[in-house]
Design an enzyme around this catalytic site. Structure first.
Site, short mmCIF file in Angstrom:
data_model
loop_
_atom_site.label_atom_id
_atom_site.label_comp_id
_atom_site.label_asym_id
_atom_site.label_seq_id
_atom_site.Cartn_x
_atom_site.Cartn_y
_atom_site.Cartn_z
N SER A 107 39.94 46.89 46.64
CA SER A 107 41.10 46.88 45.75
C SER A 107 41.98 48.08 46.09
O SER A 107 41.54 49.22 46.08
CB SER A 107 40.64 46.97 44.29
OG SER A 107 41.71 47.41 43.49
N HIS B 134 42.21 43.31 48.18
CA HIS B 134 42.45 42.75 46.84
C HIS B 134 43.65 43.51 46.27
O HIS B 134 43.61 44.73 46.14
CB HIS B 134 41.17 42.98 46.02
CG HIS B 134 41.23 42.57 44.59
ND1 HIS B 134 40.69 41.38 44.14
CD2 HIS B 134 41.71 43.18 43.49
CE1 HIS B 134 40.85 41.29 42.83
NE2 HIS B 134 41.47 42.37 42.40
N ASP C 175 46.09 44.08 43.17
CA ASP C 175 46.22 43.89 41.72
C ASP C 175 47.68 43.94 41.32
O ASP C 175 48.35 44.96 41.54
CB ASP C 175 45.47 45.00 40.98
CG ASP C 175 43.96 44.84 41.12
OD1 ASP C 175 43.46 43.75 40.78
OD2 ASP C 175 43.30 45.80 41.57
N HIS D 113 45.53 39.28 42.78
CA HIS D 113 45.00 39.13 41.42
C HIS D 113 46.16 39.34 40.46
O HIS D 113 46.62 40.47 40.26
CB HIS D 113 43.89 40.18 41.22
CG HIS D 113 43.28 40.17 39.85
ND1 HIS D 113 42.39 41.14 39.42
CD2 HIS D 113 43.42 39.30 38.81
CE1 HIS D 113 42.02 40.87 38.19
NE2 HIS D 113 42.63 39.77 37.80
N GLY E 12 43.29 46.28 33.91
CA GLY E 12 44.39 47.22 33.68
C GLY E 12 44.28 48.51 34.48
O GLY E 12 45.28 49.08 34.87
N GLY F 200 38.62 52.51 38.16
CA GLY F 200 37.78 53.65 37.79
C GLY F 200 37.11 53.55 36.44
O GLY F 200 36.64 54.56 35.90
N ASP G 271 34.68 41.97 39.71
CA ASP G 271 35.79 42.92 39.91
C ASP G 271 35.77 43.96 38.79
O ASP G 271 35.93 43.64 37.62
CB ASP G 271 37.11 42.14 39.87
CG ASP G 271 38.32 43.02 40.11
OD1 ASP G 271 38.16 44.17 40.58
OD2 ASP G 271 39.44 42.55 39.83
N GLY G 272 35.58 45.22 39.21
CA GLY G 272 35.67 46.33 38.25
C GLY G 272 34.33 46.97 37.97
O GLY G 272 33.34 46.30 37.68
N GLY G 273 34.30 48.29 38.15
CA GLY G 273 33.10 49.06 37.79
C GLY G 273 31.96 48.98 38.80
O GLY G 273 30.83 49.35 38.48
N SER H 288 37.84 52.22 43.19
CA SER H 288 37.69 53.68 43.14
C SER H 288 36.46 54.19 43.89
O SER H 288 36.51 55.24 44.53
CB SER H 288 37.65 54.15 41.69
OG SER H 288 36.66 53.45 40.98
#
Ligand code: DX5
Ligand code: ZN
Length: 217
Positions: free
Chosen positions: A6, A31, A33, A64, A140, A143, A169-171, A192
């Site tokens: 990302s 990716h 965003d 995305h 949104g 990280g 996606d995320g974390g 991140s």
């Protein structure tokens, strides 16, 4: 296990160099965003940025769309190396039409599922999708900490449509990737963790992190 990077957390002042590094490190794709400050409380990557990234790299690209009216953007984001266009159905009255439009433009269709949305609520849309993007965090920002209860949705989504790939996606980082791998996620989207705290040799650091992310335990 393909890892998609990302771009949200990369060094934006050196975007081109960051993309070359990711190519050399061996990421499976990029990716991007897109945020409109309305569907999510942040603004990120617009149409011109997507166009320039697409012209700059041969890596497959996922777009995305975290925007209130994704239908408005389909025609302008489906460049040849845009492999997936991913939309949300939350608050979207035109989900099916938007998915069809993406397919007609020859990109694959992704459906993102927010942490608060149940897989059973979107099962009809998943039948039309090539990819489910399970959101491990509230969309949104990069990280954020993984909401661990989202992990079980990987298997649930796969049951809804066994033909479809399932991504998270995320974390995702060195501490959480194994959870997604255990659930047999097909793709990890990572921001991140890849870019933050990189030692002076950024290339070696990103390569090492890619290896760590692919470990099964
Ligand atoms: C969140 C975005 C993610 C994010 C992932 O709204 O959709 O793609 O950039 O970032 P990390 O890996 O930092 O959670
Ligand atoms: Zn994303």
């Amino acid at each position: 296990m393909p890892i998609k990077a990302s771009l949200l957390s990369c060094d934006l002042l050196n975007l081109g160099a960051e993309i070359r590094l990711l190519e050399e490190a061996g990421v499976g794709g990029l990716h991007i965003d897109v945020m409109d400050g309305n569907f999510v409380p942040n603004i990120a990557f617009g149409i011109d940025a997507i166009r320039q990234v697409c012209a700059f790299t041969k890596l497959p690209i996922s777009v995305h769309l975290m925007v209130s009216n994704p239908l408005q953007f389909i025609d302008v984001v489906t460049y040849t190396n845009v492999q997936y266009v991913i939309i949300h159905s939350e608050g979207n009255r035109h989900t099916e039409e938007t998915m069809e439009r993406i397919r007609n433009r020859s990109s694959k269709v992704g459906l993102a599922i927010n942490p608060a949305t149940r897989v059973s609520d979107v099962k009809d849309f998943l039948r039309l999708a090539d990819l489910a993007l399970i959101m491990g965090v509230h969309p949104g920002y990069g990280g954020q900490t993984l909401i661990q209860s989202t992990i079980s949705k990987i298997g649930q989504a796969r049951c809804s449509n066994p033909e479809m790939l399932v991504a998270i996606d995320g974390g995702i980082n060195e501490k959480t990737a194994y959870l997604a791998n255990r659930e047999k996620a097909d793709i990890l989207v990572v921001g991140s963790y890849l870019f933050d705290n990189c030692s002076c040799n950024r290339l070696d650091c990103i390569k090492e992190k890619l290896k760590i992310l692919c470990k099964e335990d």
